[in-house]
Motif scaffolding. Structure first.
Motif, short mmCIF file in Angstrom:
data_model
loop_
_atom_site.label_atom_id
_atom_site.label_comp_id
_atom_site.label_asym_id
_atom_site.label_seq_id
_atom_site.Cartn_x
_atom_site.Cartn_y
_atom_site.Cartn_z
N PRO A 430 0.57 -1.34 -0.14
CA PRO A 430 -0.07 -0.07 0.07
C PRO A 430 0.79 1.37 -0.30
N GLN A 434 -0.43 4.77 4.39
CA GLN A 434 -1.42 3.42 4.82
C GLN A 434 -0.27 2.53 5.61
N SER A 435 0.52 2.70 5.93
CA SER A 435 1.71 1.75 6.42
C SER A 435 2.37 2.57 7.66
N PRO A 456 0.21 3.96 10.68
CA PRO A 456 -0.54 4.45 9.38
C PRO A 456 -1.55 5.51 9.74
N LEU A 460 -6.39 0.86 5.25
CA LEU A 460 -6.13 0.26 3.95
C LEU A 460 -6.93 0.15 2.76
N GLN A 463 -6.79 -2.67 0.53
CA GLN A 463 -5.28 -3.32 0.26
C GLN A 463 -4.68 -4.25 1.36
N GLN A 464 -3.87 -4.95 1.06
CA GLN A 464 -3.13 -5.79 2.14
C GLN A 464 -1.74 -4.95 2.42
N SER A 465 -1.54 -4.71 3.87
CA SER A 465 -0.11 -4.48 4.21
C SER A 465 0.90 -5.30 3.69
#
Length: 729
Positions: A430, A434-435, A456, A460, A463-465
């Motif tokens: 991502p 978002q992280s 973050p 997400l 999304q997948q981290s």
């Protein structure tokens, strides 16, 4: 409605604090330096200022891609991972686990996921075919430090804020912001050094921005740094200027080796006058405090490990290792006790060229060999994480062809680029915002002890981290099911409660697990490492935890560097090994080339302030101006060779046509091409418009630094030809 948030910049090694303004839709509207960060104190560079543009790059991938022939199809996460499992299972069933490989790119060191999940992924694959950007960048320093101090991450850094004299080789921190030396506002720190009456000497084939601000700039022939450093060592012994203050083994062996490199002899090889070499030795020895620091220009050379070893030999001989104002060992907040076994290299060798491993890795310079050469162990399945070796590894054109021969390839990357275009599946992490972010690796090289966590800022949204992506790949590779983070946490806690003096000795694992904080597996593991670390509440030496970092969003100052020897040593002797046999042996190779005539023209690399490898060439504000792909060349060489506005650069491996940038800031006989370009035909819009050429179309994958396996990018023999005189290569 706007909001103001704070986070660490993840775009280089300086770990600067940023203050971001977001609008109601979560878009970055402004980026400033965080004035309340106790380490960076408001410093910001053009990369950090462009974080919002990079974060919202429209060319970033948002969903997984599966390649079907020449076409790409967006798929859901489950379908993408199913494809990965099928591809891996087929290769392992037919060819075994040694037919798999991993390549970890430079940005892996700048993410929590890369630090926490890279090793479990490698272990799950069960392969010895492990490659990374380290052998295109810094492996000589790891090998030298491992052999001298017992651990490859026990790397001393210059105590910039207190030193009186800094000798810097092959480094340009005004452009790079520092490397293996984490120092936000490196320029300001160097100015402060000079402002307090200190002296800065820069040794470099180019008069870089850093060299231009120094008290003295010394031109040196590319690749000759080890000769220069040995000349200084020779002088210290010859003039009885040594003052060793640490317990060391091998002092007599170093003295004997240095006898072969007197200043008047190495002057011919280095281009540095003998009287300058002698004066540098005397200045180092007589300064109140001093430090020697060398980086990528010295690492990516034929004798990179010897150069990095001699840097710390000098720090030891002048009495400046492990003392304030000298070269010191940081104490990061997540530091663990580390290995107790003595460090070694060459535990296994590559299949084709017989190159030894270092730090559990094989040289990236032999990756193409391992893919192309048939036989047991031929690489047929490759995972790349945040890397673009087609542009960053030596003889990248060969790798470009080799990747097309793989049975299956998986890339964890936000871009469809020169490397990932060969993948069967691309799994995009991502956006930055978002992280979560914690600098596990970089804070281990900080010039002041410091810690900071950035949670973050945005959800997400399907999304997948990156942590989830790498954890799921790990479980696929292992063939197991379950929660990887809980498995790791359980292992770490079980070891801690069984370790005498750990701070949690004898306590219950379940009790400690219940005390961990975190919304994700990565945060839980960070909390665990902080609590067990040297400032942690479970270590009995502080109260550091994830909660404390969340309560201090600007970061926490943990104090200046302090002497740490012999605590950090992991050598069998418990002393500094000043003359490791592997390096003394390599001195013979250095001696054998002392009288060689240097090539007429050699190529070196170049750093740009607004760039950090190929992945930043797709951000409009960072491209253009000084950040362009040109060949810097001395005007005398332009006239001598009859060149015009552009020329062909030819090496033993290939050729490129590139615009010339005549400048007297570079030595005659040396040309400089920046790294990471070559985006012709790219699907990245901005990068394709500023394609440039790849310097690694010219570099030679057979040229390596022997002890470490690091690729040689500096001192590459080339010829420069007018474009009108070119015949087929």
């Amino acid at each position: 409605m706007t909001s103001t948030v704070h986070r660490t910049c993840p775009l280089c090694e300086a770990v600067c604090g940023l203050t971001l303004t977001l609008d109601g839709g979560g878009h970055v509207t402004s980026v400033r330096g965080d004035k309340d960060d106790p380490f960076s104190k408001g410093f910001i560079c053009p990369k950090g200022a462009s974080l919002g543009k990079l974060d919202e790059d429209p060319d970033r991938l948002r969903k997984p891609l599966v390649r079907e022939g020449a076409l790409w199809r967006e798929v859901g996460w489950d379908e993408a991972f199913t494809a990965v499992k099928q591809g891996l299972d087929q290769v392992v069933e037919r060819h075994g686990r040694q037919a798999t490989a991993v390549y970890l790119g430079n940005p892996s060191a700048h993410t929590m996921a890369g630090a926490l999940y890279g090793a479990p992924l490698i272990k799950a694959l069960g392969t010895r075919n492990i490659f990374s950007a380290s052998t295109a960048d810094q492996m000589p320093k790891h090998v030298a430090s491992g052999l001298m101090f017992g651990h490859p991450l026990t790397i001393p850094v210059p105590d910039l804020d207190r030193t009186d004299y800094l000798l810097m080789l092959g480094a340009n921190p005004l452009e790079s912001n520092g490397s293996l030396c984490t120092a936000p506002d490196f320029p300001g720190r160097l100015k402060a050094l000079r402002g307090r009456g200190g002296r800065l000497v820069v040794v470099d084939p180019r008069r870089t921005r850093t060299a231009a601000m120094a008290d003295e700039h010394v031109f040196v022939r590319p690749g000759a740094d080890a000769y220069l450093l040995f000349g200084i060592v020779h002088t210290l012994f010859a003039e009885d200027l040594t003052r060793v203050s640490q317990e060391v083994n091998g002092l007599a062996e170093v003295r004997e080796a240095a006898k072969h490199f007197p200043p008047d002899v190495v002057a011919r090889r280095t281009g540095v006058p003998a009287e300058v070499i002698v004066r540098l030795a005397r200045e180092l020895a007589t300064a109140r405090t001093a430090a020697v620091y060398a980086r990528i220009g010295t690492c990516t050379a034929e004798f990179g490990t010897l150069a990095q070893w001699l840097v710390d030999v000098l720090n030891v001989l002048t009495g400046n290792l492990d003392r304030p104002g000298g070269a010191m060992f940081p104490k990061p907040a997540t530091e663990s006790a580390g290995r107790r076994r003595p460090y070694t290299v060459g535990r296994w060798k590559s299949r084709v060229r017989g190159l030894p491993e270092a730090n559990g890795e094989l040289p990236v310079a032999t990756l193409a060999d391992e893919i192309e050469t048939p036989g047991d162990g031929q690489i047929r399945f490759l995972v790349t994480v945040a890397g673009n070796p087609v542009l960053s590894a030596p003889h990248g054109d060969r790798l470009d062809e080799a990747f097309g021969q793989l049975d299956f390839m998986v890339s964890v990357d936000p871009y469809l680029n020169e490397t990932t275009k060969h993948a069967n599946v691309i799994l995009p992490p991502p956006r930055v915002l978002q992280s979560g972010h914690y600098d596990f690796a970089l804070l281990g090289f900080a010039v002041r002890n410091y810690t900071r966590y950035s949670p973050p800022l945005l959800p997400l949204d399907g999304q997948q981290s990156e942590a989830q992506i790498l954890a799921r790949l790990t479980m696929i590779a292992s063939g197991l099911e379950g929660d990887l983070d809980e498995f790791v946490i359980g292992q770490v806690l079980a070891k801690a409660v069984d370790t005498p003096g750990s701070g949690v000795e004898g306590r219950e694992v379940a009790e400690l697990r219940a005390l961990l904080d975190g919304r994700t597996g990565a945060e839980l593991r960070l909390d665990l490492m902080l609590k067990l670390g040297p400032y942690g509440e479970w270590a009995g030496k502080g109260d550091l935890s994830l909660r404390k970092l969340l309560d201090n969003p600007h970061g926490i100052d943990l104090g200046p560097l302090e002497p740490r020897l012999p605590e950090v040593l992991r050598t069998a002797s418990g002393m500094i090994e000043l003359a490791p046999p592997q390096l003394i042996e390599d001195v013979e190779r250095l001696r054998g080339k002392l009288e060689e005539e240097p090539p007429e023209i050699v190529l070196i690399g170049r750093r740009h302030l607004r760039s950090n490898n190929s992945w930043m060439h797709n951000v409009g504000p960072l491209v253009g101006g000084s950040n362009t792909c040109t060949l810097q060349i001395n005007p005398a060489d332009v006239a001598r060779l009859g060149l015009g506005g552009e020329a062909v650069v030819r090496s033993a491996k290939g050729q490129v046509t590139v615009p010339l940038e005549p400048t007297d800031t570079i030595m005659p006989g040396v040309v400089s091409l920046p790294h990471g370009w070559g985006h012709a035909g790219s699907s990245q819009t901005v990068a394709a418009e500023h394609a440039g050429v790849s310097a690694n179309a010219l570099t030679d994958e057979t040229a390596i630094d022997v002890p470490s396996g690091n690729a040689v990018f500096n001192g590459v023999p080339v010829s420069i030809l007018p474009t009108g005189m070119i015949t087929a290569h």
